[in-house]
Design a protein around this motif. Structure first.
Motif, PDB file in Angstrom:
ATOM      1  N   LEU A  21      -6.122  31.000  98.659  1.00  0.00           N
ATOM      2  CA  LEU A  21      -6.598  31.530  99.406  1.00  0.00           C
ATOM      3  C   LEU A  21      -7.757  31.687  99.538  1.00  0.00           C
ATOM      4  N   SER A  22      -8.218  32.945  98.465  1.00  0.00           N
ATOM      5  CA  SER A  22      -9.919  33.663  97.999  1.00  0.00           C
ATOM      6  C   SER A  22     -10.726  32.101  97.689  1.00  0.00           C
ATOM      7  N   SER A  23      -9.841  31.105  97.056  1.00  0.00           N
ATOM      8  CA  SER A  23     -10.794  30.231  96.791  1.00  0.00           C
ATOM      9  C   SER A  23     -11.460  28.928  98.708  1.00  0.00           C
ATOM     10  N   GLY A  24     -10.693  29.129  99.288  1.00  0.00           N
ATOM     11  CA  GLY A  24     -10.810  28.744 100.561  1.00  0.00           C
ATOM     12  C   GLY A  24      -9.847  26.806 100.397  1.00  0.00           C
ATOM     13  N   VAL A  25      -8.634  26.887  99.168  1.00  0.00           N
ATOM     14  CA  VAL A  25      -8.444  25.732  99.411  1.00  0.00           C
ATOM     15  C   VAL A  25      -7.496  25.608 100.501  1.00  0.00           C
ATOM     16  N   LEU A  26      -6.466  26.707 100.497  1.00  0.00           N
ATOM     17  CA  LEU A  26      -5.382  26.879 101.861  1.00  0.00           C
ATOM     18  C   LEU A  26      -7.005  28.009 102.637  1.00  0.00           C
ATOM     19  N   GLN A  27      -5.927  27.716 104.365  1.00  0.00           N
ATOM     20  CA  GLN A  27      -6.247  28.660 105.358  1.00  0.00           C
ATOM     21  C   GLN A  27      -4.676  28.484 105.895  1.00  0.00           C
ATOM     22  N   PRO A  28      -4.874  29.817 106.532  1.00  0.00           N
ATOM     23  CA  PRO A  28      -3.602  29.266 107.983  1.00  0.00           C
ATOM     24  C   PRO A  28      -3.962  28.365 108.931  1.00  0.00           C
ATOM     25  N   PHE A  29      -2.460  27.893 108.717  1.00  0.00           N
ATOM     26  CA  PHE A  29      -2.238  27.038 109.452  1.00  0.00           C
ATOM     27  C   PHE A  29      -2.458  27.396 111.037  1.00  0.00           C
ATOM     28  N   ASP A  30      -3.231  27.361 112.017  1.00  0.00           N
ATOM     29  CA  ASP A  30      -2.244  28.571 113.620  1.00  0.00           C
ATOM     30  C   ASP A  30      -2.549  27.199 114.500  1.00  0.00           C
ATOM     31  N   SER A  31      -2.867  26.053 114.595  1.00  0.00           N
ATOM     32  CA  SER A  31      -2.898  25.013 115.752  1.00  0.00           C
ATOM     33  C   SER A  31      -1.236  25.111 115.859  1.00  0.00           C
ATOM     34  N   LEU A  32      -1.567  24.294 117.021  1.00  0.00           N
ATOM     35  CA  LEU A  32      -0.301  23.726 118.166  1.00  0.00           C
ATOM     36  C   LEU A  32       0.251  22.386 117.293  1.00  0.00           C
ATOM     37  N   VAL A  33       1.807  22.900 116.966  1.00  0.00           N
ATOM     38  CA  VAL A  33       2.907  21.554 116.687  1.00  0.00           C
ATOM     39  C   VAL A  33       3.963  21.673 117.160  1.00  0.00           C
ATOM     40  N   GLU A  34       3.932  20.883 117.761  1.00  0.00           N
ATOM     41  CA  GLU A  34       5.041  20.337 118.986  1.00  0.00           C
ATOM     42  C   GLU A  34       6.739  19.850 118.252  1.00  0.00           C
ATOM     43  N   GLY A  35       7.322  20.950 118.642  1.00  0.00           N
ATOM     44  CA  GLY A  35       8.791  20.725 118.024  1.00  0.00           C
ATOM     45  C   GLY A  35       8.517  20.824 116.579  1.00  0.00           C
ATOM     46  N   LEU A  36       8.561  22.292 115.816  1.00  0.00           N
ATOM     47  CA  LEU A  36       7.783  23.024 114.809  1.00  0.00           C
ATOM     48  C   LEU A  36       9.691  24.067 115.055  1.00  0.00           C
ATOM     49  N   LYS A  37       9.944  23.339 114.436  1.00  0.00           N
ATOM     50  CA  LYS A  37      11.957  24.718 114.096  1.00  0.00           C
ATOM     51  C   LYS A  37      11.450  25.728 112.594  1.00  0.00           C
ATOM     52  N   HIS A  38      10.575  27.254 112.847  1.00  0.00           N
ATOM     53  CA  HIS A  38      10.597  27.829 111.817  1.00  0.00           C
ATOM     54  C   HIS A  38      11.634  28.698 111.857  1.00  0.00           C
ATOM     55  N   LYS A  39      11.695  29.135 110.217  1.00  0.00           N
ATOM     56  CA  LYS A  39      12.621  30.407 109.812  1.00  0.00           C
ATOM     57  C   LYS A  39      12.009  31.429 110.356  1.00  0.00           C
ATOM     58  N   ASP A  40      12.496  32.728 110.140  1.00  0.00           N
ATOM     59  CA  ASP A  40      11.870  33.760 110.548  1.00  0.00           C
ATOM     60  C   ASP A  40      10.367  34.408 109.555  1.00  0.00           C
ATOM     61  N   GLY A  41       9.608  34.441 109.660  1.00  0.00           N
ATOM     62  CA  GLY A  41       8.688  35.164 108.171  1.00  0.00           C
ATOM     63  C   GLY A  41       8.186  34.524 107.758  1.00  0.00           C
ATOM     64  N   SER A  42       8.242  32.884 107.981  1.00  0.00           N
ATOM     65  CA  SER A  42       8.022  31.701 107.023  1.00  0.00           C
ATOM     66  C   SER A  42       5.646  31.747 108.143  1.00  0.00           C
ATOM     67  N   ARG A  43       5.594  31.129 107.047  1.00  0.00           N
ATOM     68  CA  ARG A  43       4.065  30.886 107.235  1.00  0.00           C
ATOM     69  C   ARG A  43       3.712  29.814 106.540  1.00  0.00           C
ATOM     70  N   ASP A  44       2.241  29.204 107.570  1.00  0.00           N
ATOM     71  CA  ASP A  44       2.452  27.860 107.067  1.00  0.00           C
ATOM     72  C   ASP A  44       0.226  27.918 106.853  1.00  0.00           C
ATOM     73  N   TYR A  45       0.244  26.440 106.062  1.00  0.00           N
ATOM     74  CA  TYR A  45      -1.100  27.081 105.913  1.00  0.00           C
ATOM     75  C   TYR A  45      -0.979  25.211 105.585  1.00  0.00           C
ATOM     76  N   MET A  46      -2.728  25.275 105.670  1.00  0.00           N
ATOM     77  CA  MET A  46      -3.161  23.794 105.897  1.00  0.00           C
ATOM     78  C   MET A  46      -4.545  24.245 104.724  1.00  0.00           C
ATOM     79  N   THR A  47      -5.163  22.503 104.664  1.00  0.00           N
ATOM     80  CA  THR A  47      -6.401  22.463 103.552  1.00  0.00           C
ATOM     81  C   THR A  47      -6.987  22.365 103.832  1.00  0.00           C
ATOM     82  N   PRO A  48      -8.577  22.776 104.184  1.00  0.00           N
ATOM     83  CA  PRO A  48      -9.679  22.321 104.650  1.00  0.00           C
ATOM     84  C   PRO A  48     -10.295  20.864 104.047  1.00  0.00           C
TER      85      PRO A  48
END
Length: 342
Positions: free
Chosen positions: A81-108
């Motif tokens: 995250l600090s090197s910018g390789v990962l960033q929070p993945f906050d955009s819309l994902v249809e049909g995604l079922k998440h367990k409580d508290g999990s976080r998604d990250y994408m790679t620019p």
């Protein structure tokens, strides 16, 4: 100085190389071989033939961190995250079922940037199109043979490719596996699937609102992503990219067919799901014979030591589970064995 060969420039292999370098500094020469033309393994990012389009992730799409793994592997997440390789993945994902508290990250810069980061940190000697065919014990060393090239000697070998490819290796490995180890490796099961990337011209517009969508009612397609949108890479000058993954049953049904024969079927189904999709300027189809691990080695030990001296160790998601944190667990496990042996 010990000479260590890591076979496979995917996530586990790159992490093994990086951790070994950090732990043992200049006491080891680290060499990484991969049979492909670039790094990434199943976290590969494909460049389009036409530079006017964005790249696309053909394998893994994003990283999901559970609360417990985000804590136990915090140093890895913080580094990326600090090197910018990962960033929070906050955009819309249809049909995604998440367990409580999990976080998604994408790679620019695409999923392969995670692998490339750790390889860069490792300072390893990296060689592509090096296809290992056999392992032969020579006293306190291993002779490693490859297709279309001379053999080389190493003090330790780490195998991180899919288990079926490990079992195909010629030489002494097969004789060194115990009956139990052979049974455990034979029991590993992978899912198979196809992925198709579509690359569009700069003036193309993707009219749907989501970044990714899980499809539940199609026999062929299970996942679609506006890949450039997912990575916040949409913008003027370069066209968007789209990625399509097939379902596991479809992948199994067509596994022995050429990808050139399967691609038209996938694109036909995509047209039904997204009839307004613009015409791509190019496409690329990938067959993942070994996509995700469905059945791993029992008890998920993280690695398998075939021989302690000279060290021969198998690692990867087949020895734990198929995601980012599984590969971290495996690499840490392999490191502990190498440290004790070297």
């Amino acid at each position: 100085m010990s000479r260590v060969l890591i076979v496979g420039a995917g996530l586990t292999g790159s992490l093994c190389a990086c951790l070994l370098r950090r732990e043992m500094q200049n006491k080891v020469q680290i060499v990484v071989w991969d049979k492909a033309r670039g790094a990434g393994g199943r976290m590969t990012t494909s460049r389009p033939p036409d530079p006017s389009s964005q790249s696309a992730d053909l394998g893994a799409q994003y990283i999901t961190a559970t609360p417990s793994y985000f804590q136990s592997h915090s140093s890895f997440y913080s580094e990326l995250l600090s090197s910018g390789v990962l960033q929070p993945f906050d955009s819309l994902v249809e049909g995604l079922k998440h367990k409580d508290g999990s976080r998604d990250y994408m790679t620019p810069l695409g999923m392969s940037s995670v692998v490339k980061h750790f390889l860069s940190e490792s300072g390893a000697d990296l060689f592509f199109e090096h296809h290992v065919t056999g392992l032969y014990r020579r006293g306190a060393s291993w002779e490693v043979r490859r297709k279309a090239g001379s053999s080389e000697m190493f003090d330790a070998v780490v195998l991180t490719m899919p288990v079926a490819q490990i079992l195909q290796l010629q030489g002494d490995l097969g004789n060194m596996l115990s009956v139990q180890q052979r049974q455990q490796l034979d029991g590993v099961v992978y899912s198979s699937r196809f992925a198709v990337a579509l690359f569009f011209p700069p003036d193309a517009v993707l009219s749907f609102p989501w970044s990714a969508r899980y499809v539940s009612d199609n026999r062929c397609i299970c996942y679609i992503a506006a890949d450039s949108r997912k990575r916040n890479a949409d913008g003027p000058g370069r066209g968007p990219s789209l990625i399509v993954h097939t379902s596991v049953p479809f992948g199994l049904e067509h596994l022995e067919e050429d990808k050139e024969a399967v691609q038209p079927i996938i694109l036909q189904e995509l047209q039904k799901l997204l009839p307004d999709l613009p015409q791509p300027i190019s496409t690329k189809c990938q067959k993942w014979r070994y996509s995700q691990v469905l059945t791993s080695v029992p008890d998920c030990p993280g690695h398998m030591t075939v021989l302690k001296s000279p060290p021969l160790i198998c690692g990867g998601d087949a020895f734990v589970h198929s995601n980012f944190d599984g590969c971290v667990e495996s690499a840490l496990s392999v490191l502990s064995v190498l440290k004790a042996s070297l």
